[in-house]
Design a protein around this motif. Sequence first.
Motif, PDB file in Angstrom:
ATOM      1  N   GLU A   1       0.854  -1.187   0.000  1.00 14.74           N
ATOM      2  CA  GLU A   1       0.000   0.000   0.000  1.00 14.74           C
ATOM      3  C   GLU A   1       0.889   1.236   0.000  1.00 14.74           C
ATOM      4  N   THR A   2       0.471   2.276  -0.723  1.00 16.47           N
ATOM      5  CA  THR A   2       1.256   3.496  -0.822  1.00 16.47           C
ATOM      6  C   THR A   2       0.389   4.698  -0.462  1.00 16.47           C
ATOM      7  N   TYR A   3       0.973   5.639   0.275  1.00 16.78           N
ATOM      8  CA  TYR A   3       0.228   6.766   0.842  1.00 16.78           C
ATOM      9  C   TYR A   3       0.936   8.090   0.566  1.00 16.78           C
ATOM     10  N   MET A   4       0.130   9.145   0.481  1.00 17.73           N
ATOM     11  CA  MET A   4       0.640  10.508   0.372  1.00 17.73           C
ATOM     12  C   MET A   4       0.043  11.344   1.496  1.00 17.73           C
ATOM     13  N   ALA A   5       0.883  12.089   2.194  1.00 19.79           N
ATOM     14  CA  ALA A   5       0.405  12.939   3.278  1.00 19.79           C
ATOM     15  C   ALA A   5      -0.352  14.135   2.708  1.00 19.79           C
ATOM     16  N   MET A   6      -1.491  14.419   3.295  1.00 16.93           N
ATOM     17  CA  MET A   6      -2.289  15.583   2.907  1.00 16.93           C
ATOM     18  C   MET A   6      -3.295  15.893   4.006  1.00 16.93           C
ATOM     19  N   PRO A   7      -3.856  17.104   4.014  1.00 11.39           N
ATOM     20  CA  PRO A   7      -4.809  17.469   5.067  1.00 11.39           C
ATOM     21  C   PRO A   7      -6.061  16.587   5.033  1.00 11.39           C
ATOM     22  N   GLU A   8      -6.671  16.404   6.188  1.00  5.88           N
ATOM     23  CA  GLU A   8      -7.866  15.566   6.290  1.00  5.88           C
ATOM     24  C   GLU A   8      -9.007  16.100   5.417  1.00  5.88           C
ATOM     25  N   LYS A   9      -9.103  17.418   5.289  1.00  3.76           N
ATOM     26  CA  LYS A   9     -10.149  18.004   4.451  1.00  3.76           C
ATOM     27  C   LYS A   9      -9.963  17.593   2.991  1.00  3.76           C
ATOM     28  N   THR A  10      -8.713  17.581   2.534  1.00  3.58           N
ATOM     29  CA  THR A  10      -8.435  17.169   1.157  1.00  3.58           C
ATOM     30  C   THR A  10      -8.770  15.699   0.957  1.00  3.58           C
ATOM     31  N   ILE A  11      -8.465  14.879   1.947  1.00  2.54           N
ATOM     32  CA  ILE A  11      -8.795  13.455   1.869  1.00  2.54           C
ATOM     33  C   ILE A  11     -10.301  13.263   1.731  1.00  2.54           C
ATOM     34  N   ALA A  12     -11.066  14.024   2.521  1.00  2.00           N
ATOM     35  CA  ALA A  12     -12.532  13.935   2.442  1.00  2.00           C
ATOM     36  C   ALA A  12     -13.026  14.347   1.056  1.00  2.00           C
ATOM     37  N   ASN A  13     -12.418  15.369   0.486  1.00  2.00           N
ATOM     38  CA  ASN A  13     -12.806  15.804  -0.863  1.00  2.00           C
ATOM     39  C   ASN A  13     -12.486  14.739  -1.905  1.00  2.00           C
ATOM     40  N   MET A  14     -11.347  14.055  -1.739  1.00  2.39           N
ATOM     41  CA  MET A  14     -11.002  12.977  -2.666  1.00  2.39           C
ATOM     42  C   MET A  14     -12.047  11.873  -2.629  1.00  2.39           C
ATOM     43  N   ARG A  15     -12.517  11.551  -1.448  1.00  3.49           N
ATOM     44  CA  ARG A  15     -13.519  10.485  -1.329  1.00  3.49           C
ATOM     45  C   ARG A  15     -14.829  10.877  -2.013  1.00  3.49           C
ATOM     46  N   ARG A  16     -15.155  12.162  -1.977  1.00  2.00           N
ATOM     47  CA  ARG A  16     -16.367  12.620  -2.661  1.00  2.00           C
ATOM     48  C   ARG A  16     -16.253  12.443  -4.180  1.00  2.00           C
ATOM     49  N   LEU A  17     -15.031  12.506  -4.685  1.00  2.00           N
ATOM     50  CA  LEU A  17     -14.825  12.373  -6.134  1.00  2.00           C
ATOM     51  C   LEU A  17     -15.093  10.954  -6.642  1.00  2.00           C
ATOM     52  N   ARG A  18     -15.183   9.991  -5.729  1.00  2.00           N
ATOM     53  CA  ARG A  18     -15.470   8.612  -6.162  1.00  2.00           C
ATOM     54  C   ARG A  18     -16.732   8.554  -7.017  1.00  2.00           C
ATOM     55  N   HIS A  19     -17.702   9.360  -6.667  1.00  2.00           N
ATOM     56  CA  HIS A  19     -18.994   9.310  -7.360  1.00  2.00           C
ATOM     57  C   HIS A  19     -18.981  10.096  -8.663  1.00  2.00           C
ATOM     58  N   LEU A  20     -17.855  10.790  -8.943  1.00  2.00           N
ATOM     59  CA  LEU A  20     -17.772  11.618 -10.148  1.00  2.00           C
ATOM     60  C   LEU A  20     -16.789  11.065 -11.175  1.00  2.00           C
ATOM     61  N   ARG A  21     -16.299   9.850 -10.959  1.00  2.00           N
ATOM     62  CA  ARG A  21     -15.299   9.302 -11.884  1.00  2.00           C
ATOM     63  C   ARG A  21     -15.818   9.240 -13.310  1.00  2.00           C
ATOM     64  N   TRP A  22     -17.073   8.884 -13.480  1.00  2.00           N
ATOM     65  CA  TRP A  22     -17.634   8.802 -14.832  1.00  2.00           C
ATOM     66  C   TRP A  22     -17.594  10.170 -15.513  1.00  2.00           C
ATOM     67  N   PHE A  23     -17.871  11.217 -14.717  1.00  2.00           N
ATOM     68  CA  PHE A  23     -17.878  12.571 -15.262  1.00  2.00           C
ATOM     69  C   PHE A  23     -16.458  13.045 -15.566  1.00  2.00           C
ATOM     70  N   LEU A  24     -15.531  12.781 -14.640  1.00  2.00           N
ATOM     71  CA  LEU A  24     -14.149  13.196 -14.841  1.00  2.00           C
ATOM     72  C   LEU A  24     -13.510  12.507 -16.032  1.00  2.00           C
ATOM     73  N   GLY A  25     -14.038  11.326 -16.391  1.00  2.00           N
ATOM     74  CA  GLY A  25     -13.487  10.580 -17.515  1.00  2.00           C
ATOM     75  C   GLY A  25     -13.968  11.036 -18.876  1.00  2.00           C
ATOM     76  N   LEU A  26     -14.928  11.932 -18.927  1.00  2.00           N
ATOM     77  CA  LEU A  26     -15.417  12.436 -20.211  1.00  2.00           C
ATOM     78  C   LEU A  26     -14.328  13.239 -20.908  1.00  2.00           C
ATOM     79  N   GLY A  27     -14.186  13.043 -22.219  1.00  2.00           N
ATOM     80  CA  GLY A  27     -13.123  13.687 -22.981  1.00  2.00           C
ATOM     81  C   GLY A  27     -13.034  15.190 -22.779  1.00  2.00           C
ATOM     82  N   PRO A  28     -14.128  15.924 -22.964  1.00  2.00           N
ATOM     83  CA  PRO A  28     -14.065  17.378 -22.784  1.00  2.00           C
ATOM     84  C   PRO A  28     -13.659  17.789 -21.366  1.00  2.00           C
ATOM     85  N   VAL A  29     -14.115  17.040 -20.374  1.00  2.00           N
ATOM     86  CA  VAL A  29     -13.761  17.354 -18.991  1.00  2.00           C
ATOM     87  C   VAL A  29     -12.275  17.119 -18.762  1.00  2.00           C
ATOM     88  N   GLN A  30     -11.759  15.992 -19.283  1.00  2.00           N
ATOM     89  CA  GLN A  30     -10.331  15.708 -19.161  1.00  2.00           C
ATOM     90  C   GLN A  30      -9.491  16.810 -19.800  1.00  2.00           C
TER      91      GLN A  30
END
Length: 348
Positions: free
Chosen positions: A227-256
């Motif tokens: 397992e590999t980890y990067m140090a970052m603030p807890e608020k940023t970690i929480a925001n990353m977890r919210r992005l789980r539900h947006l992967r389909w959107f982030l993967g769209l060509g125009p968005v990328q």
Amino acid sequence: MHPILIYGANGYTGRLIAAEACKRGLKPVLAGRNRDALDALAEPLKLTRRVFELGDPAEIDRNLDGIRIVLNCAGPFERTCEPLLEACLRNRAHYLDITGEIDVFALCHHTDKRAQYEGVVVFPGTGFDVVPTDCLAAMLKNRLPDASHLVLGFEAAGGPSPGTARTSVGGLVKGGRARVNGEVVEVPLAWKSRTFTREDGSERSAVSIPWGDVYTAFVSTGIPNVETYMAMPEKTIANMRRLRHLRWFLGLGPVQKFLERRAAQTDGPDEQRRQRCGCQVWGEVRNGAGKEVALSLITPNGYLLTVTASLGIVEHLLANSPAGGYYTPSLLMGEDYVLGLPGVRLVE
């Protein structure tokens, strides 16, 4: 004859490497797609430049004429590695790059037998990705030979370069990765979180990320769970977890494309910030009986380490003739290689 070619030399890290190469008396060829940017870099350094794209294998071959080592600094490497790697295998030039992308490590590893046959060293990850973490993993393996689990983490201050930022955009779509029972598996973005202890005794929150050691540490050590980890603030970690539900959107060509354009506007840390902002790397191993061993490294800024680590490997290849094949940092240079780099020290 010009033994070294730096592709992507006009990028953030490429420029740093080119300048330091000149200080060391090396005379690399500077290469990439942007003629004006290469001219502006090559002229004051009094270096040769070659302008070429990576879509035509014959054009790449022509531009590798007389080259012994290619150092690829043009990310995202999922786009640039394969054409340059294939050209290196055809032209019997050693291939190096500064990637941290798991899929690129896998691609390079799959050429191992061909590289052995051609006498070509294939060595992705010659910088902060993954020299300090790989060497630390090898040290830990030697201290606990029957280790079954490896955890690596790092804190990298100073901010990302444009290339690193663009690569991170693509990584959001792929989610997380870990090595479980010897296999690289996909896990949710920000899969796990934990804390690491800094040298001053303070605690730093961290989150699991798909760092290159998920692939390379197993090759170097045989430890099946990584397992590999990067140090970052807890608020940023929480925001990353919210992005789980947006992967389909982030993967769209125009968005990328939009996110990559935004990422490209990042300047990267200036010289003062690079000198001021160092890094800490953590490593822990555990065996089946529950015995644990932990070590840590204090290093300079990741971009400074990338420069010295990459050029040290280039100089090693110029002075020696290792057998062809795929290598990780500890397999080619030894686990103590990182300790010989400027500003690096071990914390036990």
